[in-house]
Design an enzyme around this catalytic site. Structure first.
Site, short mmCIF file in Angstrom:
data_model
loop_
_atom_site.label_atom_id
_atom_site.label_comp_id
_atom_site.label_asym_id
_atom_site.label_seq_id
_atom_site.Cartn_x
_atom_site.Cartn_y
_atom_site.Cartn_z
N ARG A 87 -6.47 -2.68 -9.44
CA ARG A 87 -5.55 -1.83 -10.21
C ARG A 87 -4.61 -2.66 -11.06
NH1 ARG A 87 -0.52 -0.26 -6.29
NH2 ARG A 87 -0.41 -2.20 -5.14
N THR A 134 2.68 -14.45 -6.76
CA THR A 134 1.36 -14.00 -7.17
C THR A 134 1.10 -14.19 -8.66
OG1 THR A 134 1.39 -12.35 -5.41
CG2 THR A 134 -0.24 -12.05 -7.17
N LYS A 188 -0.35 -17.39 -4.99
CA LYS A 188 -1.43 -16.49 -4.58
C LYS A 188 -2.10 -15.99 -5.85
CE LYS A 188 -2.30 -12.27 -1.94
NZ LYS A 188 -1.70 -11.28 -1.01
N LYS A 191 -4.87 -14.02 -8.04
CA LYS A 191 -5.77 -12.88 -8.00
C LYS A 191 -7.08 -13.20 -8.74
CE LYS A 191 -3.08 -9.90 -5.88
NZ LYS A 191 -3.42 -9.26 -4.59
N ASP A 197 -6.94 -14.32 -3.77
CA ASP A 197 -7.08 -12.96 -3.26
C ASP A 197 -8.05 -12.20 -4.15
OD1 ASP A 197 -6.90 -10.50 -2.11
OD2 ASP A 197 -4.76 -10.19 -2.48
N GLU A 252 -8.58 -14.54 0.44
CA GLU A 252 -8.25 -13.28 1.08
C GLU A 252 -9.20 -12.17 0.64
OE1 GLU A 252 -4.27 -10.39 1.24
OE2 GLU A 252 -4.11 -12.48 0.58
N ASP A 263 -7.88 -8.69 4.93
CA ASP A 263 -6.73 -7.88 4.53
C ASP A 263 -7.08 -6.40 4.64
OD1 ASP A 263 -4.48 -6.68 3.45
OD2 ASP A 263 -4.68 -7.54 1.47
N LYS A 271 0.06 -5.82 6.86
CA LYS A 271 1.01 -5.13 5.99
C LYS A 271 1.49 -3.88 6.70
CE LYS A 271 -1.18 -6.81 1.74
NZ LYS A 271 -2.10 -6.46 0.63
N SER A 322 2.64 -7.37 1.57
CA SER A 322 3.19 -6.06 1.20
C SER A 322 2.40 -5.47 0.05
CB SER A 322 4.66 -6.21 0.79
OG SER A 322 4.75 -6.84 -0.48
N ILE A 350 3.32 -3.22 -3.68
CA ILE A 350 4.41 -3.38 -4.65
C ILE A 350 5.57 -2.52 -4.17
CG2 ILE A 350 5.11 -3.10 -7.05
CD1 ILE A 350 3.13 -5.33 -6.60
N ASP A 354 4.08 -13.30 2.18
CA ASP A 354 3.78 -12.88 0.81
C ASP A 354 4.76 -11.76 0.43
OD1 ASP A 354 2.51 -12.47 -1.63
OD2 ASP A 354 0.99 -11.13 -0.77
N ASP A 406 6.82 -11.49 -2.55
CA ASP A 406 7.33 -11.69 -3.90
C ASP A 406 7.53 -10.40 -4.69
OD1 ASP A 406 4.61 -11.21 -3.97
OD2 ASP A 406 4.21 -12.56 -5.64
#
Length: 359
Positions: free
Chosen positions: A24, A135, A160, A162, A191, A219, A244, A268, A296, A298, A321, A323
């Site tokens: 997303r 991230t 981290k 993506k 990730d 991840e 995850d 999470k 977490s 967002i 994690d 941020d």
């Protein structure tokens, strides 16, 4: 000490830069905030962001679950009988983990306030300070290299990154560009957000190992349901593999741990359904010698504060994690954790330390 009232509020905060993953793109952080008031005047806070592509929950569904299902079932309950209360909360709904998490953290906030200690101490009090990664959203290799360099310049020494949105070759180019920009003293975690199939994941990770790109961990390289594929990747590469989206519940954690399908687990609160269940997942992992990260969605500083209190209370949680609040264009939370670059300090006030929410 009984629950007197349970209220919900909607909030929306823009991000200063779009957050992009294989699943997303997020430009605005939305949330349902929970305010739980006890008959002795203590007030606890909780937060649940809608993450449809991961938890299946929208703002409306979260609000509905809390107001129409959870609220009627728990108002009037004694918070001091909290084992019974948490068990009851988890049994009220199938899935809907974020809705349960928001109420769970508000209950814990009230409990720690009742005992006049910060929540991390109520939960175990292992440490008071944490360090978060930052991230790098998935974009073109050039843009990701520039972003990574900027984050390192701002003091972050763990990134981290993506991946998983395009083909494997493009992902490798992304990491090569980042390494070229930041060097090899900065730790990189990848990730994939379920973006690869097992065969492609093995190919990508082995290639990065051959290129000496020095990746600490990868991840969720495969779709959440593919535990067999996750195990194939874990067994085929030297790089650590972290589960995850494959782990929401203690039962799912047990399956991953029993089959040795991952080297690490990312917990999470929004997946687990709150701190009560998150503790069970961590305890299972610790017994099996598997370390955990706490991450977490967002979220604002409210939800991250709850996650940080949990993470700080447990020795087996070794990676953080947190941020997300640094990505927001404004801060609507008064109190809670404090940031000094990558370093996070937990508050001394009782409970979560949240004083107010600007909604």
């Amino acid at each position: 000490m009984k629950i007197h009232q349970l209220e919900t509020f909607r909030a929306s905060v823009p991000l200063h830069t779009p957050f992009k993953t294989a699943l997303r793109t997020v430009e605005v952080a939305e949330a349902i905030f929970v305010k739980l008031t006890c008959d002795n005047g203590i007030v606890g806070w909780g937060e649940a962001p809608p993450t449809v592509v991961i938890t299946g929950e929208s703002l409306s569904s979260i609000d509905h679950c809390i107001q129409q299902v959870i609220k009627p079932a728990i108002v009037g309950n004694n918070l001091l009988n909290y084992e019974n209360l948490f068990q009851h909360l988890q049994s009220l709904l199938i899935r809907n983990s974020s809705a349960k998490a928001a109420v769970d953290m508000a209950i814990y906030d009230c409990l720690a306030q009742q005992y006049k200690i910060p929540l991390y101490q109520f939960l175990g009090g292992y440490r008071k300070e944490l360090e978060t990664d930052y991230t790098v959203s998935v974009n073109s290799p050039k843009e990701m290299g520039e972003d990574a360099a900027a984050y390192v310049k701002n003091g972050f020494d763990v990134l981290k990154v993506k991946v998983g949105k395009d083909d494997v070759e493009t992902d490798i180019k992304r990491i090569q560009e980042i390494r070229q920009r930041i060097g090899y003293n900065i730790k990189i975690r990848l990730d994939a957000n379920q973006g690869w199939e097992a065969k492609a994941a093995v190919k990508a990770i082995r290639k990065m190992e051959d290129l000496d790109l020095n990746i600490e961990l990868v991840e969720q390289p495969v779709p959440a349901h593919d535990i067999e594929g996750l195990k194939r990747v874990t067994n085929a590469v030297e790089t650590l593999i972290m589960a995850d989206e494959s782990v929401f519940t203690p039962y799912q954690a047990f399956e991953v741990l029993k089959t040795r399908s991952a080297d690490l687990i990312n917990i999470k609160l929004m997946k687990a359904g709150g701190i009560f269940q998150a503790q069970k997942i961590n305890d299972l992992a610790e017994v099996c010698g598997v370390e955990c990260m706490v991450g977490s969605m967002i979220e604002t500083r409210l939800g991250i504060t709850a996650a940080a209190h949990f993470a700080a209370s447990r020795k087996n949680v070794t990676r953080f994690d947190f941020d997300a609040p640094l990505m927001l264009a404004e801060d609507i939370i008064v109190g809670g954790i404090g940031y000094n670059g990558r370093k996070i300090t937990l508050p001394n006030e009782p409970g979560l330390g949240i004083k107010n929410v600007k909604v």
